[in-house]
Design an enzyme around this catalytic site. Structure first.
Site, mmCIF file in Angstrom:
data_model
loop_
_atom_site.group_PDB
_atom_site.id
_atom_site.type_symbol
_atom_site.label_atom_id
_atom_site.label_comp_id
_atom_site.label_asym_id
_atom_site.label_seq_id
_atom_site.Cartn_x
_atom_site.Cartn_y
_atom_site.Cartn_z
ATOM 1 C CG HIS A 215 -5.636 4.856 -3.596
ATOM 2 N ND1 HIS A 215 -6.034 6.118 -3.986
ATOM 3 C CD2 HIS A 215 -5.597 4.870 -2.241
ATOM 4 C CE1 HIS A 215 -6.214 6.867 -2.904
ATOM 5 N NE2 HIS A 215 -5.956 6.148 -1.838
ATOM 6 N NE ARG B 219 -0.934 1.021 14.467
ATOM 7 C CZ ARG B 219 -0.816 -0.041 13.666
ATOM 8 N NH1 ARG B 219 -1.246 0.002 12.431
ATOM 9 N NH2 ARG B 219 -0.243 -1.148 14.113
#
Lengths: 305, 305
Positions: free
Chosen positions: A107, A261
């Protein structure tokens, strides 16, 4: 401030391009698909997702740039002096879930935030970092990952790596398991103590370092054979990843609660996951060694050159 | 209050026994395993889990009774008048994840809370309900589930079912998906408007109704054949279940944040789960019909006897 935002945006879009190109080349089979989206309240993003590859089972490398006339209340709750200011938030955020349990999940994130008000100095800061979540871990990989992190920080001061390494350990921690999410890396936020140019140079160093940190590990592990039992272990461990992201991760919660989103935010979730009641690896197994040895907020560079 | 707590406890332990016996008989293969545990700060529980059955892939029916000299701050945040009171909390909570995607997941909970202080009236309330999460849903099952709910509420007033049905729809809602978790049922909290005996009779009616609501649905669907594609759909939908429980469910978050027993709290998570970027069923498919028709907070009893 407009020039600075433009410079950050140019860097981030280019970083997204370079990371996607490097990961595609490494995968050799899957290609990123792009979803450009607009935010009704201002701004938008360029979501890039990849999956079912030779290497990557599911991943995403997302750019977003959102802005508005007035900070959402959830963003100004801890900084009441910013309430009502216009804001811009830009970032690249990525999560890569490889299929092979010998290749760690990674990540990375770099972000810039700026709150402006006519007649006053803009308030801005950077944040970001990268961290690694192995399933079958190796000392060599952990040392390499942290060495790249340390070397990227070094030009900015000898205290930078230890501080942001420790912040990463503190942040990516599952309180209810008393367990770190992975073997760490770097995490920082609210970075504006240096002048803008130095801060910007620092996040470029971190953004650029991610591929140097991750690819050598991928290359070393991606051909290691694996079996169903190891895939199962990976699926249980991925459950911890989901628990962290949905219960603790501030970025995820802020995004979901502020009408972000959803599909771009939750692209971080792993493709296949298992939960079992009181599931534990066999004592003494390689699987038990992950939590007992590797997931212990270790100083990976102690005694290392 | 001691007698009342003893009466509630006796009922809850018996309810747990009866539900476990009914589910074991229906499964025919798997048996519940029991984990008795103690809470260092006071109290404990009787966790019962089942899995890899002919019917139940993973499930748990948990009793707990925790108490302490002083309410945890997270529990008194919204009721500052209770800060510092001694408390007792008792409940049975269950989640059943069947293997067959034609059999819905079910959840039920009944709980009692009491906060006491020398020289003052005890403050107490009940909460609970049950709700259903189908994958391949049927109108007949939804009507049956809600009819049992309505009939259990009927002796307590004609307004009870509609109010608690609506509360259930409101509570089990994934804001970031704008989607209900399932087809609803009943949800209530802070119940103390009637006298204690009536409130207690009401939660007994709800607790007892769960098996009458669930078993006929299980019996109708458990022999329906299913294939891998349907299992995949179930796994994606189970992702929504995880999202709700980890992001929104107050009981889960309270438990994890207040140092509850992690494995008992997270027994609610499904055994195998998938996430895919922007995953959607084919338009016009049976899978699309789940969200388009069934997951719409419908009044299932409109026009029904």
């Amino acid at each position: 401030m407009t020039d600075r935002i433009a410079a950050v945006k140019t860097y981030l879009l280019d970083l997204q391009d370079r990371i996607c190109a490097a990961l595609e080349a490494e995968d050799g089979k899957a290609r990123f698909a792009e979803d450009a989206w607009e935010r009704p309240a201002g701004g938008g993003g360029r979501t890039r997702v990849i999956g079912d590859g030779a290497l990557i089972e599911k991943g995403g490398v997302n750019f977003s740039h959102v802005f508005g006339d007035s900070l959402p209340p959830s963003a100004s709750a801890h900084r009441p002096e910013l309430a009502g200011r216009g804001f811009q938030a830009l970032g690249v955020s990525l999560v890569i879930h490889p299929e092979n349990p010998h290749v760690p999940t990674s990540h990375a994130n770099v972000r810039f935030f700026c709150a402006e008000k006519a007649g006053e100095e803009p308030v801005w800061w950077f944040g970001g970092g990268f961290d690694l979540t192995p399933y079958y871990a190796s000392e060599e990989d952990c040392v390499h990952w942290h060495r790249v992190a340390r070397d990227a920080c070094a030009p900015f001061g000898a205290d930078v790596y230890p501080r942001y390494k420790e912040w990463c350990d503190r942040y990516f921690h599952l309180k209810h398991r008393n367990e770190p999410r992975g073997i760490g890396g770097l995490f920082f936020d609210d970075l504006n103590q240096w002048d803008f140019d130095t801060c910007f140079a620092f996040i470029r160093a971190i953004g650029d370092a991610y591929i140097d940190a991750y690819l050598p590990i991928v290359q070393r592990r991606k051909h290691t054979p694996f079996d169903e039992r190891q895939r199962e272990f990976q699926a249980y461990r991925r459950g911890r990843y989901v628990e962290f992201n949905l219960v603790f991760d501030r970025g995820t919660l802020f995004g979901l609660q502020s009408g972000g989103r959803t599909e771009s935010i939750l692209m971080s979730l792993p493709p296949q996951v298992r939960w079992g009641y009181d599931w534990k690896p066999e004592p003494g197994s390689e699987e038990a060694r992950l939590t007992e040895y590797f997931l212990t907020d270790r100083d990976w560079l102690a005694g290392q050159p």
